[in-house]
Design a protein around this motif. Structure first.
Motif, PDB file in Angstrom:
ATOM      1  N   GLY A  40       0.649-106.792  48.700  1.00 21.83           N
ATOM      2  CA  GLY A  40       1.828-107.264  47.042  1.00 21.83           C
ATOM      3  C   GLY A  40       0.613-107.847  46.555  1.00 21.83           C
ATOM      4  N   GLY A  42      -3.073-108.201  46.511  1.00 20.84           N
ATOM      5  CA  GLY A  42      -4.066-107.722  45.640  1.00 20.84           C
ATOM      6  C   GLY A  42      -5.591-109.068  46.621  1.00 20.84           C
TER       7      GLY A  42
ATOM      8  N   GLU B   5      -5.574-107.153  35.539  1.00 25.19           N
ATOM      9  CA  GLU B   5      -4.768-106.710  35.517  1.00 25.19           C
ATOM     10  C   GLU B   5      -4.283-105.152  36.052  1.00 25.19           C
ATOM     11  OE1 GLU B   5      -1.860-110.282  34.477  1.00 25.19           O
ATOM     12  OE2 GLU B   5      -1.405-108.200  34.067  1.00 25.19           O
ATOM     13  N   GLU B   6      -4.534-103.690  36.231  1.00 28.51           N
ATOM     14  CA  GLU B   6      -4.840-103.068  36.710  1.00 28.51           C
ATOM     15  C   GLU B   6      -3.159-102.345  36.532  1.00 28.51           C
ATOM     16  OE1 GLU B   6      -5.131-104.649  38.774  1.00 28.51           O
ATOM     17  OE2 GLU B   6      -7.639-103.877  39.495  1.00 28.51           O
ATOM     18  N   ASP B   7      -2.962-101.160  35.611  1.00 33.95           N
ATOM     19  CA  ASP B   7      -1.861-100.280  35.204  1.00 33.95           C
ATOM     20  C   ASP B   7      -2.300 -98.451  35.570  1.00 33.95           C
ATOM     21  OD1 ASP B   7       0.212 -99.101  32.443  1.00 33.95           O
ATOM     22  OD2 ASP B   7       1.056-100.195  34.023  1.00 33.95           O
ATOM     23  N   GLN B   9       0.240 -99.140  39.058  1.00 33.72           N
ATOM     24  CA  GLN B   9       0.091-100.067  40.133  1.00 33.72           C
ATOM     25  C   GLN B   9       0.223 -98.832  40.805  1.00 33.72           C
ATOM     26  OE1 GLN B   9       3.540-102.147  41.509  1.00 33.72           O
ATOM     27  NE2 GLN B   9       3.012-104.054  40.117  1.00 33.72           N
ATOM     28  N   CYS B  23      -6.605-101.134  32.793  1.00 33.90           N
ATOM     29  CA  CYS B  23      -8.138-102.668  32.797  1.00 33.90           C
ATOM     30  C   CYS B  23      -7.181-103.741  31.539  1.00 33.90           C
ATOM     31  CB  CYS B  23      -8.729-102.591  33.181  1.00 33.90           C
ATOM     32  SG  CYS B  23      -9.071-104.676  34.248  1.00 33.90           S
ATOM     33  N   SER B  86      -7.287 -97.078  46.647  1.00 36.83           N
ATOM     34  CA  SER B  86      -7.082 -97.999  45.536  1.00 36.83           C
ATOM     35  C   SER B  86      -8.267 -98.867  44.785  1.00 36.83           C
ATOM     36  CB  SER B  86      -6.513 -99.049  45.763  1.00 36.83           C
ATOM     37  OG  SER B  86      -5.342 -98.785  46.898  1.00 36.83           O
ATOM     38  N   LYS B 102      -4.684-106.295  42.063  1.00 42.48           N
ATOM     39  CA  LYS B 102      -4.118-106.058  42.597  1.00 42.48           C
ATOM     40  C   LYS B 102      -4.322-104.101  42.679  1.00 42.48           C
ATOM     41  CE  LYS B 102      -0.423-109.008  42.266  1.00 42.48           C
ATOM     42  NZ  LYS B 102       1.512-109.210  41.815  1.00 42.48           N
ATOM     43  N   THR B 104      -5.034 -99.695  41.791  1.00 45.11           N
ATOM     44  CA  THR B 104      -4.227 -98.667  41.289  1.00 45.11           C
ATOM     45  C   THR B 104      -4.036 -98.225  42.685  1.00 45.11           C
ATOM     46  OG1 THR B 104      -3.891 -98.888  38.954  1.00 45.11           O
ATOM     47  CG2 THR B 104      -3.952 -97.081  39.648  1.00 45.11           C
ATOM     48  N   SER B 105      -3.410 -97.453  42.960  1.00 47.50           N
ATOM     49  CA  SER B 105      -3.417 -96.909  44.457  1.00 47.50           C
ATOM     50  C   SER B 105      -2.853 -95.013  42.981  1.00 47.50           C
ATOM     51  CB  SER B 105      -2.153 -97.027  44.877  1.00 47.50           C
ATOM     52  OG  SER B 105      -1.679 -96.352  45.982  1.00 47.50           O
TER      53      SER B 105
END
Lengths: 114, 110
Positions: A40, A42, B5-7, B9, B23, B86, B102, B104-105
């Protein structure tokens, strides 16, 4: 291929112990880094070094120190381990070009502090 | 912060489908990099795209960069179960250190 080796895959230590995490790279890289990775949150940068005996604080240096006595080795030290330092620790290195060099990571050390 | 910031998640697709991850970033950049992390392992560098490039390919990977929108996308074509991992983007400005988001999984099911 660059190889970044972290001395332990898994480590269990007790609260209050002094803990050393070792990282060695074999490609004569100037830059070395320590990150911790938590669910959560990173990856967060703890410390980095761009030369022997040089170190810079990252985003979360509190409770940690580092040592870079030789170019190939970068050690992360937990002065007095606490349970909130239970985490995956990742070491990385990169070549001297500041802006365009990819990071090469070790496989990580999963530290549990009980 | 140079954090990307990845999207989204998390992303779940079937083998053979394409996977797209996005991103976004906030500062000006020299380049943007994508990394993959298999479960419990270190990160592996996938591809670097410079700020003056718009698109780059590497095998089944295609990366685009839109500096006007401060965004990048990673497309994995014909995905395989082995692509389950990820994925992280990170942008580089003028500093030594790269700050990761964080991620992207991605789950690819047979």
């Amino acid at each position: 291929d660059v190889k970044v080796t972290q001395s332990s895959r898994y480590l269990v230590k007790r609260t209050g112990e002094k803990v050393f995490l070792e990282c060695v790279q074999d490609m004569d890289h100037e830059n070395m880094f320590w990150y911790r990775q938590d669910p959560g949150l990173g990856l967060r940068l703890i410390y980095f070094s761009y030369d022997v005996k040089m170190k810079e604080k990252g985003d979360i240096p509190e409770g940690y120190s580092v040592s870079r006595e030789k170019k190939e080795r970068f050690s992360l030290i937990l002065e007095s381990a606490s349970t909130n330092q239970t985490s995956m620790y990742l070491c990385a290195s990169s070549s001297p070009s500041r802006n365009n060099s990819p990071l090469h990571f070790g496989n990580g050390t999963r530290l549990t502090v009980t | 912060s140079q954090q990307g910031e990845e999207d989204p998640q998390a992303l779940s697709i079937q083998e053979g489908e394409n996977a797209t991850m996005n991103c976004s970033y906030k500062t000006s950049i020299n380049n943007l990099q994508w990394y993959r992390q298999n479960s419990g392992r270190g990160l592996v560098h996938l591809i670097l795209i410079r700020s003056n490039e718009r698109e780059k390919h590497s095998g089944r990977l295609r990366v685009t960069l839109d500096t006007s929108k401060k965004s990048s996308s990673l497309l994995i074509t014909a995905s395989r179960a082995a692509d389950t991992a990820s994925y992280f983007c990170v942008n580089s400005n003028s500093g030594y250190a790269l700050n990761f988001g964080k991620g992207t999984s991605l789950l690819v099911t047979p």
